[in-house]
Motif scaffolding. Structure first.
Motif, PDB file in Angstrom:
ATOM      1  N   ASP A  49      -0.620   8.697   1.732  1.00 14.61           N
ATOM      2  CA  ASP A  49       0.234   8.862   2.944  1.00 14.61           C
ATOM      3  C   ASP A  49      -0.593   9.010   4.317  1.00 14.61           C
ATOM      4  O   ASP A  49       0.293   8.311   5.212  1.00 14.61           O
ATOM      5  N   LYS A  50      -1.548   9.491   4.174  1.00 13.25           N
ATOM      6  CA  LYS A  50      -2.128   9.055   5.781  1.00 13.25           C
ATOM      7  C   LYS A  50      -2.395   7.629   6.139  1.00 13.25           C
ATOM      8  O   LYS A  50      -2.040   7.272   7.136  1.00 13.25           O
ATOM      9  N   LEU A  51      -2.767   7.007   5.216  1.00 10.36           N
ATOM     10  CA  LEU A  51      -3.177   5.550   5.414  1.00 10.36           C
ATOM     11  C   LEU A  51      -1.786   4.818   5.566  1.00 10.36           C
ATOM     12  O   LEU A  51      -1.584   4.023   6.514  1.00 10.36           O
ATOM     13  N   GLU A  52      -0.598   5.285   4.949  1.00 12.30           N
ATOM     14  CA  GLU A  52       0.700   4.394   5.356  1.00 12.30           C
ATOM     15  C   GLU A  52       1.119   5.048   6.972  1.00 12.30           C
ATOM     16  O   GLU A  52       2.117   4.298   7.481  1.00 12.30           O
ATOM     17  N   ALA A  53       0.262   5.788   7.731  1.00 10.99           N
ATOM     18  CA  ALA A  53       0.701   5.808   8.836  1.00 10.99           C
ATOM     19  C   ALA A  53       0.482   4.362   9.735  1.00 10.99           C
ATOM     20  O   ALA A  53       0.827   4.326  10.981  1.00 10.99           O
ATOM     21  N   VAL A  54      -0.411   3.800   8.948  1.00  9.77           N
ATOM     22  CA  VAL A  54      -0.664   2.407   9.444  1.00  9.77           C
ATOM     23  C   VAL A  54       0.230   1.348   9.225  1.00  9.77           C
ATOM     24  O   VAL A  54       0.290   1.343   7.967  1.00  9.77           O
ATOM     25  N   ALA A  55       0.986   0.945   9.971  1.00  8.89           N
ATOM     26  CA  ALA A  55       2.352   0.045   9.694  1.00  8.89           C
ATOM     27  C   ALA A  55       1.750  -1.095   8.612  1.00  8.89           C
ATOM     28  O   ALA A  55       0.645  -1.931   9.047  1.00  8.89           O
ATOM     29  N   GLY A  56       2.523  -1.184   7.620  1.00 10.96           N
ATOM     30  CA  GLY A  56       2.250  -2.452   6.559  1.00 10.96           C
ATOM     31  C   GLY A  56       1.463  -1.936   5.481  1.00 10.96           C
ATOM     32  O   GLY A  56       1.119  -2.448   4.594  1.00 10.96           O
ATOM     33  N   PHE A  57       0.560  -0.939   5.833  1.00  7.72           N
ATOM     34  CA  PHE A  57      -0.626  -0.694   4.741  1.00  7.72           C
ATOM     35  C   PHE A  57       0.215  -0.126   3.472  1.00  7.72           C
ATOM     36  O   PHE A  57       1.118   0.700   3.420  1.00  7.72           O
ATOM     37  N   HIS A  58      -0.232  -0.843   2.307  1.00  4.93           N
ATOM     38  CA  HIS A  58       0.002  -0.149   0.983  1.00  4.93           C
ATOM     39  C   HIS A  58      -0.912   0.064  -0.094  1.00  4.93           C
ATOM     40  O   HIS A  58      -1.694  -0.768   0.066  1.00  4.93           O
ATOM     41  N   ALA A  59      -0.700   0.938  -0.817  1.00  3.44           N
ATOM     42  CA  ALA A  59      -1.731   1.170  -1.878  1.00  3.44           C
ATOM     43  C   ALA A  59      -1.149   0.831  -3.349  1.00  3.44           C
ATOM     44  O   ALA A  59      -1.697   0.984  -4.396  1.00  3.44           O
ATOM     45  N   GLU A  60       0.295   0.461  -3.176  1.00  2.00           N
ATOM     46  CA  GLU A  60       0.589  -0.232  -4.678  1.00  2.00           C
ATOM     47  C   GLU A  60       0.269  -1.430  -5.082  1.00  2.00           C
ATOM     48  O   GLU A  60       0.887  -2.575  -4.584  1.00  2.00           O
ATOM     49  N   ILE A  61      -0.979  -1.699  -5.490  1.00  2.00           N
ATOM     50  CA  ILE A  61      -1.631  -2.948  -6.030  1.00  2.00           C
ATOM     51  C   ILE A  61      -1.832  -3.058  -7.509  1.00  2.00           C
ATOM     52  O   ILE A  61      -1.866  -1.880  -8.172  1.00  2.00           O
ATOM     53  N   THR A  62      -2.135  -3.917  -8.074  1.00  2.00           N
ATOM     54  CA  THR A  62      -2.359  -3.892  -9.295  1.00  2.00           C
ATOM     55  C   THR A  62      -3.793  -3.801  -9.613  1.00  2.00           C
ATOM     56  O   THR A  62      -4.647  -3.810  -8.669  1.00  2.00           O
ATOM     57  N   ASN A  63      -4.235  -3.296 -10.681  1.00  2.00           N
ATOM     58  CA  ASN A  63      -5.485  -3.128 -11.091  1.00  2.00           C
ATOM     59  C   ASN A  63      -6.566  -4.342 -10.926  1.00  2.00           C
ATOM     60  O   ASN A  63      -7.582  -3.894 -10.205  1.00  2.00           O
ATOM     61  N   GLU A  64      -5.956  -5.358 -11.003  1.00  2.00           N
ATOM     62  CA  GLU A  64      -6.623  -6.575 -10.858  1.00  2.00           C
ATOM     63  C   GLU A  64      -6.837  -6.709  -9.287  1.00  2.00           C
ATOM     64  O   GLU A  64      -8.115  -7.210  -9.048  1.00  2.00           O
ATOM     65  N   GLN A  65      -6.143  -6.519  -8.647  1.00  2.00           N
ATOM     66  CA  GLN A  65      -6.231  -6.625  -7.084  1.00  2.00           C
ATOM     67  C   GLN A  65      -7.297  -5.846  -6.428  1.00  2.00           C
ATOM     68  O   GLN A  65      -8.184  -6.004  -5.567  1.00  2.00           O
ATOM     69  N   PHE A  66      -7.173  -4.502  -7.084  1.00  2.00           N
ATOM     70  CA  PHE A  66      -7.886  -3.456  -6.676  1.00  2.00           C
ATOM     71  C   PHE A  66      -9.254  -3.699  -6.932  1.00  2.00           C
ATOM     72  O   PHE A  66     -10.143  -3.616  -6.079  1.00  2.00           O
TER      73      PHE A  66
END
Ligand code: URA
Ligand code: CA
Length: 434
Positions: free
Chosen positions: A122-139
């Protein structure tokens, strides 16, 4: 195997075997063992405790009850940090870029969750555009490339722990050291780290209020980790007052940026250096804790830590220009000061009450589905031990509502002044290694 026999065994103080614990955890997860039998077992555990071996077995059984992240495709020793939760704890936002810049691979799985503020995602989503919904491979690819990535917690991480925790909550069995320790460690194991640095908080704003309980929990978790082959150590840190100045999502992102620049609050900076040194050392990137600490101080002062934060934010879609222009972070409509009513020294800042005030402003979730307001929160202007003149601001309230009476009253009740000089609290209360 019959559940009733296992309850009886535990009731009479005999340890359960690996197979028996496996049977219970699997059976409960797939609904073949009913709540009432597991409730009775939990109460027996509450009174009889668990051996070191039982704790390790329970942790492993819960860790393997759902998805587990396989980090073997990432080179180097992956070190995770876990905090038992406090108020305004900005450490994760700072430590990720800081130790990644020192060459430690940080593959961070993080949740949203309930609380005074949002979780790390949530905190990181204060940065416009940031998202943590990435695939395990991208991660995994991002950690290999930049040494740092954050992924949202899988919905199917340790389902056994989710069910057991919910049952403990309604059977008065949350407060059992073996159950708490295996619950926390199961999630860390499922998230895949090779080594774990635990930040166990102690004091009014912590899950464990007394130093004795905090030490016992820390020791229990360290033993579990080391018994199952993950290098684990714990730092016991103060949570009698909130950490740093900021309590709120965007406010904490700003605070993390300041800290990465070497301009952060003293307590937050010091705790990050202590935890970070252990992470760097555990990852084998320094020969001693002192060398690790020097490395981190250098990385802050030469700008590499801040640069790493920018690269990380951009790699996950975020606008890294907020680093140089923090006014681009979500801003609250109103800023209200809290003037001191008399001269004195700050004697107490009751962390969990300040946290509650931040939640009322909208910084945290009250239920799983409630929305949070990333802009709002509280910025402390004084910490315990500082002198204050009547009329000076104790704290600034960032609000999106015109109605703030309740928050103001709560903060006056939480920030207590003394006529006599007060010593600031000790920040690090102890360290526990395997
Ligand atoms: N936090 C957890 O994750 N589990 C517990 O049992 C208590 C606190
Ligand atoms: Ca903070």
């Amino acid at each position: 195997m019959r559940m009733v026999d296992l309850i009886e065994k535990k009731r009479d103080g005999e340890p359960l075997t690996t197979e028996e614990i496996q049977f219970i955890v699997e059976g409960y997860t797939e609904d073949s063992i009913p709540d009432y039998q597991v409730s009775a077992l939990l109460m027996a555990i509450y009174f009889q405790g668990m051996t070191e071996k039982e704790r390790a077995d329970l942790t492993m059984a819960m860790a393997s009850s759902g998805d587990q992240i396989d980090l073997r495709a990432i080179g180097g020793i992956k070190v995770d940090k876990h905090s038992t939760g406090g108020v305004g704890d900005t450490t994760t936002l700072v430590l990720g870029p800081l130790v990644a810049a020192a060459g430690v691979p940080v593959a961070k799985m993080s949740g949203r969750g309930l609380g005074h503020t949002g979780g790390t995602v949530d905190k990181l989503e204060a940065v416009a555009g940031f998202h943590a919904e990435i695939t395990n491979e991208q991660f995994i690819a991002l950690v290999n490339k930049n040494k740092l990535a954050v992924i949202g917690q899988s919905g199917n991480l340790t389902p056994a722990d989710k069910k057991l925790y919910a049952l403990r909550d309604v059977t008065a069995t949350v407060n059992s050291i073996p159950l708490i320790a295996s619950s926390i460690m199961s999630k860390k194991i499922a998230a895949g780290a090779d080594a774990i640095v635990l930040d166990v908080k102690t004091g009014a704003g912590a899950f464990m209020k007394t130093l004795e309980d905090s030490k016992e929990l820390a020791q229990a978790m360290v033993n579990i980790g080391n018994n199952i082959g993950r290098k684990t150590m714990a730092v016991i840190s103060d949570m009698s007052q909130p950490l740093g100045f900021a309590i709120g999502n965007a406010l904490e992102v700003k605070e993390a940026i300041d800290t990465l620049k070497g301009e952060g609050p003293e307590d937050l900076t010091e705790l990050c250096l202590v935890l970070g040194s252990h992470m760097v050392y555990a990852a084998g990137r320094a020969d001693s804790l002192e060398a690790a600490r020097q490395m981190l101080i250098t990385i802050i002062h030469n700008g590499e830590a801040l640069q790493k934060f920018k690269v990380f934010i951009e790699a996950q879609g975020g606008d890294s220009s907020i680093v140089d222009h923090p006014d681009k972070l979500p801003q609250a409509k109103y800023k209200i000061e809290l003037p001191a009513k008399e001269d004195g020294w700050v004697a107490e800042i009751v962390a969990d009450h300040v946290g509650t005030a931040a939640m009322w402003l909208g910084a945290g979730r009250t239920t799983k589905d409630s929305d949070i307001d990333l802009a709002v929160g509280i910025q402390l202007n004084k910490k315990i031990g500082e002198s204050v003149k009547s009329g000076e601001s104790l704290a600034s309230i960032y609000s999106n509502s015109e109605e703030n009476e309740q928050v103001i009253e709560q903060l006056y009740r939480s920030i207590l002044l003394s006529k006599e000089k007060v010593q600031p609290p000790v920040l690090i209360h102890g360290e526990i290694t395997g």
